[in-house]
Design a protein around this motif. Structure first.
Motif, PDB file in Angstrom:
ATOM      1  N   PRO A 631       0.829  -1.223   0.000  1.00 44.05           N
ATOM      2  CA  PRO A 631       0.000   0.000   0.000  1.00 44.05           C
ATOM      3  C   PRO A 631       0.852   1.257   0.000  1.00 44.05           C
ATOM      4  CG  PRO A 631      -0.768  -1.564   1.647  1.00 44.05           C
ATOM      5  CD  PRO A 631       0.560  -2.058   1.175  1.00 44.05           C
ATOM      6  N   TYR A 632       0.273   2.340  -0.511  1.00 47.46           N
ATOM      7  CA  TYR A 632       1.000   3.595  -0.615  1.00 47.46           C
ATOM      8  C   TYR A 632       0.025   4.753  -0.510  1.00 47.46           C
ATOM      9  CZ  TYR A 632      -0.826   3.498  -5.383  1.00 47.46           C
ATOM     10  OH  TYR A 632      -1.658   3.450  -6.467  1.00 47.46           O
ATOM     11  N   THR A 633       0.578   5.922  -0.239  1.00 47.99           N
ATOM     12  CA  THR A 633      -0.180   7.166  -0.313  1.00 47.99           C
ATOM     13  C   THR A 633       0.373   7.992  -1.458  1.00 47.99           C
ATOM     14  OG1 THR A 633       1.298   8.242   1.273  1.00 47.99           O
ATOM     15  CG2 THR A 633      -0.695   7.189   2.148  1.00 47.99           C
ATOM     16  N   LEU A 634      -0.485   8.785  -2.055  1.00 45.78           N
ATOM     17  CA  LEU A 634      -0.117   9.560  -3.238  1.00 45.78           C
ATOM     18  C   LEU A 634      -0.407  11.025  -2.983  1.00 45.78           C
ATOM     19  CD1 LEU A 634       0.884   9.326  -6.175  1.00 45.78           C
ATOM     20  CD2 LEU A 634      -1.494   9.078  -6.878  1.00 45.78           C
ATOM     21  N   GLU A 635       0.632  11.865  -3.108  1.00 43.66           N
ATOM     22  CA  GLU A 635       0.495  13.303  -2.943  1.00 43.66           C
ATOM     23  C   GLU A 635       1.152  13.982  -4.134  1.00 43.66           C
ATOM     24  OE1 GLU A 635       1.747  16.938   0.095  1.00 43.66           O
ATOM     25  OE2 GLU A 635       2.373  14.896   0.504  1.00 43.66           O
ATOM     26  N   ALA A 731      -2.382   9.775   7.424  1.00 44.44           N
ATOM     27  CA  ALA A 731      -3.745   9.497   7.889  1.00 44.44           C
ATOM     28  C   ALA A 731      -4.149   8.089   7.490  1.00 44.44           C
ATOM     29  CB  ALA A 731      -4.711  10.509   7.311  1.00 44.44           C
ATOM     30  N   ASP A 732      -5.082   7.552   8.200  1.00 46.31           N
ATOM     31  CA  ASP A 732      -5.622   6.239   7.884  1.00 46.31           C
ATOM     32  C   ASP A 732      -6.476   6.369   6.625  1.00 46.31           C
ATOM     33  OD1 ASP A 732      -6.904   3.819   7.714  1.00 46.31           O
ATOM     34  OD2 ASP A 732      -7.349   3.682   9.864  1.00 46.31           O
ATOM     35  N   PRO A 733      -6.128   5.660   5.537  1.00 44.81           N
ATOM     36  CA  PRO A 733      -6.905   5.809   4.297  1.00 44.81           C
ATOM     37  C   PRO A 733      -8.360   5.399   4.450  1.00 44.81           C
ATOM     38  CG  PRO A 733      -5.407   3.936   4.161  1.00 44.81           C
ATOM     39  CD  PRO A 733      -5.039   4.692   5.397  1.00 44.81           C
ATOM     40  N   TYR A 734      -8.671   4.587   5.456  1.00 48.72           N
ATOM     41  CA  TYR A 734     -10.063   4.187   5.674  1.00 48.72           C
ATOM     42  C   TYR A 734     -10.893   5.351   6.223  1.00 48.72           C
ATOM     43  CZ  TYR A 734      -9.133  -0.730   4.739  1.00 48.72           C
ATOM     44  OH  TYR A 734      -8.816  -1.915   4.115  1.00 48.72           O
ATOM     45  N   ASP A 735     -10.226   6.367   6.777  1.00 47.98           N
ATOM     46  CA  ASP A 735     -10.938   7.533   7.298  1.00 47.98           C
ATOM     47  C   ASP A 735     -11.078   8.642   6.267  1.00 47.98           C
ATOM     48  OD1 ASP A 735     -11.134   6.264   9.727  1.00 47.98           O
ATOM     49  OD2 ASP A 735      -9.311   7.185  10.543  1.00 47.98           O
ATOM     50  N   PHE A 736     -10.325   8.569   5.168  1.00 45.39           N
ATOM     51  CA  PHE A 736     -10.332   9.636   4.169  1.00 45.39           C
ATOM     52  C   PHE A 736     -10.510   9.016   2.786  1.00 45.39           C
ATOM     53  CE2 PHE A 736      -8.157  11.542   7.712  1.00 45.39           C
ATOM     54  CZ  PHE A 736      -8.618  12.847   7.737  1.00 45.39           C
ATOM     55  N   GLN A 737     -11.740   8.947   2.339  1.00 47.45           N
ATOM     56  CA  GLN A 737     -12.049   8.458   1.002  1.00 47.45           C
ATOM     57  C   GLN A 737     -12.705   9.564   0.172  1.00 47.45           C
ATOM     58  OE1 GLN A 737     -11.769   5.018  -0.680  1.00 47.45           O
ATOM     59  NE2 GLN A 737     -10.015   5.468   0.612  1.00 47.45           N
ATOM     60  N   ILE A 738     -12.463  10.815   0.570  1.00 44.51           N
ATOM     61  CA  ILE A 738     -12.995  11.948  -0.176  1.00 44.51           C
ATOM     62  C   ILE A 738     -12.323  12.016  -1.538  1.00 44.51           C
ATOM     63  CG2 ILE A 738     -13.281  14.456  -0.196  1.00 44.51           C
ATOM     64  CD1 ILE A 738     -13.140  14.380   2.849  1.00 44.51           C
ATOM     65  N   ARG A 739     -13.108  12.229  -2.580  1.00 43.80           N
ATOM     66  CA  ARG A 739     -12.555  12.307  -3.926  1.00 43.80           C
ATOM     67  C   ARG A 739     -12.290  13.753  -4.328  1.00 43.80           C
ATOM     68  NH1 ARG A 739     -12.899   7.754  -7.296  1.00 43.80           N
ATOM     69  NH2 ARG A 739     -13.744   5.951  -6.188  1.00 43.80           N
ATOM     70  N   LEU A 740     -11.227  13.918  -5.106  1.00 45.96           N
ATOM     71  CA  LEU A 740     -10.928  15.222  -5.670  1.00 45.96           C
ATOM     72  C   LEU A 740     -11.936  15.554  -6.768  1.00 45.96           C
ATOM     73  CD1 LEU A 740      -7.050  14.864  -5.984  1.00 45.96           C
ATOM     74  CD2 LEU A 740      -8.299  16.070  -4.199  1.00 45.96           C
ATOM     75  N   ARG A 741     -11.891  16.785  -7.225  1.00 45.77           N
ATOM     76  CA  ARG A 741     -12.790  17.203  -8.307  1.00 45.77           C
ATOM     77  C   ARG A 741     -12.513  16.418  -9.583  1.00 45.77           C
ATOM     78  NH1 ARG A 741     -12.921  23.827  -8.235  1.00 45.77           N
ATOM     79  NH2 ARG A 741     -13.243  24.130  -6.001  1.00 45.77           N
ATOM     80  N   ASP A 742     -13.525  16.345 -10.437  1.00 40.25           N
ATOM     81  CA  ASP A 742     -13.314  15.779 -11.764  1.00 40.25           C
ATOM     82  C   ASP A 742     -12.296  16.628 -12.516  1.00 40.25           C
ATOM     83  OD1 ASP A 742     -15.251  14.042 -10.999  1.00 40.25           O
ATOM     84  OD2 ASP A 742     -16.769  14.738 -12.418  1.00 40.25           O
ATOM     85  N   TYR A 743     -11.474  15.938 -13.293  1.00 41.98           N
ATOM     86  CA  TYR A 743     -10.437  16.619 -14.071  1.00 41.98           C
ATOM     87  C   TYR A 743     -10.968  16.872 -15.475  1.00 41.98           C
ATOM     88  CZ  TYR A 743      -5.883  17.537 -16.238  1.00 41.98           C
ATOM     89  OH  TYR A 743      -4.823  18.111 -16.903  1.00 41.98           O
ATOM     90  N   ARG A 744     -11.015  18.161 -15.858  1.00 43.72           N
ATOM     91  CA  ARG A 744     -11.524  18.558 -17.183  1.00 43.72           C
ATOM     92  C   ARG A 744     -10.527  19.520 -17.808  1.00 43.72           C
ATOM     93  NH1 ARG A 744     -16.762  21.279 -15.109  1.00 43.72           N
ATOM     94  NH2 ARG A 744     -15.220  21.829 -13.525  1.00 43.72           N
ATOM     95  N   ARG A 745     -10.084  19.173 -18.993  1.00 38.54           N
ATOM     96  CA  ARG A 745      -9.090  20.027 -19.627  1.00 38.54           C
ATOM     97  C   ARG A 745      -9.203  19.905 -21.142  1.00 38.54           C
ATOM     98  NH1 ARG A 745      -4.415  22.690 -18.231  1.00 38.54           N
ATOM     99  NH2 ARG A 745      -2.901  22.943 -19.930  1.00 38.54           N
ATOM    100  N   ALA A 746      -9.070  21.048 -21.813  1.00 41.62           N
ATOM    101  CA  ALA A 746      -9.072  21.092 -23.276  1.00 41.62           C
ATOM    102  C   ALA A 746      -7.946  22.012 -23.728  1.00 41.62           C
ATOM    103  CB  ALA A 746     -10.412  21.582 -23.804  1.00 41.62           C
ATOM    104  N   ASP A 747      -7.058  21.491 -24.554  1.00 42.79           N
ATOM    105  CA  ASP A 747      -5.987  22.281 -25.159  1.00 42.79           C
ATOM    106  C   ASP A 747      -6.276  22.422 -26.648  1.00 42.79           C
ATOM    107  OD1 ASP A 747      -4.752  22.342 -22.708  1.00 42.79           O
ATOM    108  OD2 ASP A 747      -3.371  20.707 -23.155  1.00 42.79           O
ATOM    109  N   LEU A 748      -6.174  23.642 -27.142  1.00 38.12           N
ATOM    110  CA  LEU A 748      -6.454  23.929 -28.546  1.00 38.12           C
ATOM    111  C   LEU A 748      -5.216  24.517 -29.186  1.00 38.12           C
ATOM    112  CD1 LEU A 748      -8.543  24.237 -30.905  1.00 38.12           C
ATOM    113  CD2 LEU A 748      -8.951  26.551 -30.039  1.00 38.12           C
ATOM    114  N   GLY A 749      -4.897  24.031 -30.361  1.00 42.59           N
ATOM    115  CA  GLY A 749      -3.762  24.557 -31.101  1.00 42.59           C
ATOM    116  C   GLY A 749      -4.133  24.843 -32.543  1.00 42.59           C
TER     117      GLY A 749
END
Length: 821
Positions: A631-635, A731-749
């Motif tokens: 197991p790991y944590t990701l920041e 932190a204990d991952p079982y106590d923090f299962q909050i999800r980040l915002r949806d990722y939305r991105r558009a690049d135009l060239g």
């Protein structure tokens, strides 16, 4: 079947060696969309001939001072004939363009390279890599539009595949494994991707179920091939974010060829638009080269070299982040003191010798060395106010914090140094049997010598009260009841590790293409073995072994429709690298086992025609069952392992990709992916893994103005649902299962071609260029506020913890000038 082409090439070279008077014709065979065509038959007379390789390249010797007719034939394309009469020793570059012959082909297939199709490999055109740029340009910018590949940080080159993390992906350049720095914790510190797109000839990517010839990782393989030049040329690219210059050449006798590239990157334009204001100096540069010398028809020697210097200096000043709701707006206001200085220097060199023993046997020897010296120094004091925001329109202090719910400070310190030296020595070989089967094998030795000093601590103060580590069992009822225990840092890690890892790896595999009745089939079976020993100062030596059998089967039924079915799977293992051995306290745990996974992948490809243009729909369903999970944590992009194999996990999903010529002469695709991955730590029940990104949509679309074909555009659009993340440190991952915002991105060239190689110009300055274009790019076109982590601030009055989002880059404009000489 890459070596099949080399064998055929050698056959021609050996058969024409008898000519005392000869000349050489070489080049790249392209289709109408300027994509290379493999397996093109090139012949003259009755017997002499060769076929083009996977990159469309061919090389053939012909008799000199004689009229000869070279004939190019390929199923689905019109025959091309060209007449030559060359002098003795003369070398000529000839690049024919084969047009589609609608009379010879009933069903159009986009990618005629069936080798990649049957093996479940996605091939990306190098021209797409060079055309489609982004905030972090490179092959990863294109990978993020593929199904199953998730990148939710445009400042990073790291990607996760089908529920795996960043450390579970293999990267090869011309069969040589490459590495990345260890200490990187944030995408804005990363710098350049190892792969220089200006040097690329071919890109193959597999998201799972790959063959035994690839290494021991759990998630994916990125297999890059750099070009062997056939003529002199130069390419330059300049933008507000930096530039690149590459050059390639070949000697008169054709024995030596080389390509080199220099890149410089300054992300100040992007980082100065982040919510944290301050002085930032992110400067990244590298030099890379790929050289080939042909001592004889039987012996070729390659050299791949890279030097990279990345410097990241940062002096933050202040930051204000508004969050909450319209009814209850909240703001975090932070003032900073201090600075951060990071530097990563990497040196990589590899020799690869190819010995073509005979028509059936090819032997390869690879020796490489990778050296990285990394430092991560910072002392930053952050003093914050958390409170309500003035929303009264017309007030002078509109948007400012007028009532503080919490105040405090945070002091972070780091003096991290790492020196890693990695040596590899490998023998690879392949043998073609009489029944057109291929046997491949390898034996590889790796020595890793790593010296790591880790000194990090963090002190957090909230309203005058020092916050103790959350892992402490000692109760603390401040401010209601005085606490008499000693003051300790919220986080304090100190370690010095000297670790040596010796690895011995081997694989053997058998591949064959044939027929089952009237149905074309392909199958591959192989096995890998990996033995490694961990030792070092104050470390008890430990040795382990893993064995990984793998297999693939594909069938193309004899149907009117062009359909391909395949199944792949096996046991995959990932012996721990240094970072996986180091636990959250910085201590190396030599007994960490290899993470193991059972893969099964079911795939289908359906090629068809719409609007008289070719299209392909690729669909895959997959399941991965994982054991001995670490197991790991990701920041951001920093992974911290617990260095305990105390979990099990699974991942399953479906990937879909439709690609083709939605606009004539351009390639575009639409991707969709569904993923679910969960883990069970210490038998406490299943929770989402840090990479559990459920839904993914990706679009890569190219177009041009019909009446102005030199005016082109591209759209690179990605939508990913949010992942679990942003929990406080340790932190204990079982106590923090909050999800980040949806990722939305558009690049135009958008770009305008000033000089087109297919046109002639009266202006002399234009004749100095083979290609010249001027472009304008908009990154994050809709200015979406994407997040990568959360900053946690404690309110001493309500005893709540607020998750303050750390936003990624806003909308940024860029101008680009590209030229080819």
């Amino acid at each position: 079947m890459k070596h099949k082409h080399l064998t055929a090439l050698l056959t021609v070279l050996l058969s024409t060696f008898a000519f005392s008077q000869s000349a050489t014709i070489r080049g790249v065979i392209l289709d109408e969309a300027q994509n290379p065509i493999s397996d093109v038959s090139i012949r003259f007379g009755t017997d002499a001939g060769t076929i083009s390789n996977t990159n469309g390249f061919y090389d053939i010797k012909v008799p000199s001072d004689t009229d000869i007719v070279l004939i190019f034939t390929h199923i689905g394309h019109k025959r091309v004939e060209a007449k030559f009469n060359l002098k003795n020793g003369q070398e000529l570059e000839f690049n024919p363009v084969l047009k589609t012959d609608v009379e010879q082909i009933a069903v159009v297939v986009i990618n005629t390279n069936t080798k990649q199709s049957v093996e479940g490999v996605t091939t990306i055109s190098p021209e797409v890599l060079r055309t489609i740029k982004g905030a972090q340009p490179g092959v990863e910018n294109i990978l993020k539009t593929l199904p199953g590949v998730n990148i939710s940080n445009e400042l990073s080159t790291q990607y996760s595949v089908r529920g795996g993390n960043f450390d579970e992906n293999l990267v090869y350049v011309n069969e040589i494994e490459v590495y990345r720095p260890f200490l990187i914790r944030s995408g804005n510190q990363e710098g350049l991707s190892f792969v220089n797109t200006d040097l690329v000839q071919n890109v193959d990517f597999s998201a799972g179920g790959f063959q035994a010839k690839y290494g021991d990782k759990l998630s994916s393989v990125l297999d890059i091939t750099y070009r062997n030049p056939v003529s002199f040329g130069m390419r330059a690219d300049l933008s507000l974010l930096g530039g690149s210059l590459s050059a390639e050449t070949v000697s008169k006798n054709g024995k030596f060829s080389g390509i080199a590239g220099v890149r410089y990157r300054d992300n100040s334009l992007i980082l100065n638009n982040l919510e944290t204001e301050g002085n930032v100096e992110p400067v990244f540069a590298d030099v890379q080269t790929f050289l080939t010398y042909r001592f004889s028809d039987k012996f070729h020697l390659n050299f791949l070299g890279n030097i990279s210097v990345n410097q990241y200096n940062f002096q933050p000043e202040n930051r204000q982040t508004n969050f909450g709701t319209l009814q209850d707006p909240i703001a975090l206001l932070v003032f900073y003191e201090g600075q951060e200085k990071d530097e990563y220097q990497t040196y990589f060199g590899a020799f690869k010798a190819n010995y073509f023993a005979n028509e059936k046997t090819t032997l390869k020897f690879i020796a490489s060395a990778y050296h990285t010296t990394e430092q991560e120094y910072f002392d930053i004091l952050a003093q914050y106010r958390l409170g309500e925001v003035n929303t009264n329109i017309g007030d002078e202090d509109l948007g400012e914090v007028e009532f503080s719910e919490g105040i405090g400070s945070q002091l972070t310190h780091a003096r991290n140094d790492l020196d890693a030296l990695i040596f590899n020595a490998e023998h690879r070989g392949d043998y073609k049997t009489d029944d057109d089967a291929t046997i491949e094998w390898s034996l590889k030795y790796t020595h890793e010598d790593i010296r790591d000093r880790l000194v990090e601590w963090e002190v957090i103060d909230s309203a005058g009260f020092s916050i103790r580590p959350p892992r402490e069992n000692q109760p603390n009822f401040q401010p209601d009841t005085p606490f008499t225990g000693p003051l300790v840092a919220f986080e304090d890690i100190r370690a010095f590790n000297q670790v040596r890892i010796d690895r011995l790896q081997a694989f053997a595999q058998y591949s064959k293409r044939g027929y089952w009745g009237n149905n074309e089939i392909f199958y591959n079976v192989g096995v890998r073995a990996h033995q490694w020993t961990v030792s070092g100062d104050n470390i008890e030596s430990n040795s382990q072994v893993t064995v990984s059998p793998r297999g693939q089967f594909a069938i193309k039924p004899d149907w009117d429709s062009d359909v391909l079915f395949r199944i792949a799977g096996g046991l995959y293992s990932q012996p721990p690298f240094y970072r996986e051995l180091r636990d959250s306290s910085g201590t190396v745990q030599p007994n960490v086992k290899a993470q193991k996974s059972f893969h099964v992948v079911l795939g289908n490809e359906y090629s068809f025609e719409i609007w008289d243009r070719p299209f392909k729909l690729v669909s895959e369903a997959y399941y991965k069952g994982l054991t001995d999970v670490n197991p790991y944590t990701l920041e951001n992009v920093r992974i911290r392992y617990r260095a305990r194999n105390n979990a099990v996990a699974y991942a399953y999903g479906v990937d879909l990709r439709l690609n083709g010529e939605f606009v004539p002469g351009t390639e575009s695709w639409f991707s969709f992916g569904y993923l679910k991955t969960e883990e069970n730590i210490d038998d406490r029940g299943y929770i989402s893994r840090p990479t559990d990104q459920r839904l993914k949509f990706g679009i890569l679309f190219q177009d041009y103005v019909p009446n102005i074909p030199d005016l082109k555009m591209y759209l690179n659009l990605v939508y990913n649902t949010g992942v679990p993340g942003g929990s406080p440190s340790y932190a204990d991952p079982y106590d923090f299962q909050i999800r980040l915002r949806d990722y939305r991105r558009a690049d135009l060239g958008m770009s305008y071609v000033l000089v087109n190689p297919e046109k002639t110009y009266n202006a002399n300055w234009k004749n100095a260029f083979k290609e010249l274009s001027l472009g304008f790019e908009i990154y994050n076109m809709f200015n979406n506020q994407n997040t990568i982590t959360n900053t946690w601030v404690r309110d001493v009055y309500s005893k709540r913890q607020f998750a303050i989002p750390n936003f990624l880059t806003p909308r940024v404009f860029n101008v680009r000038l590209s030229a080819k000489f």
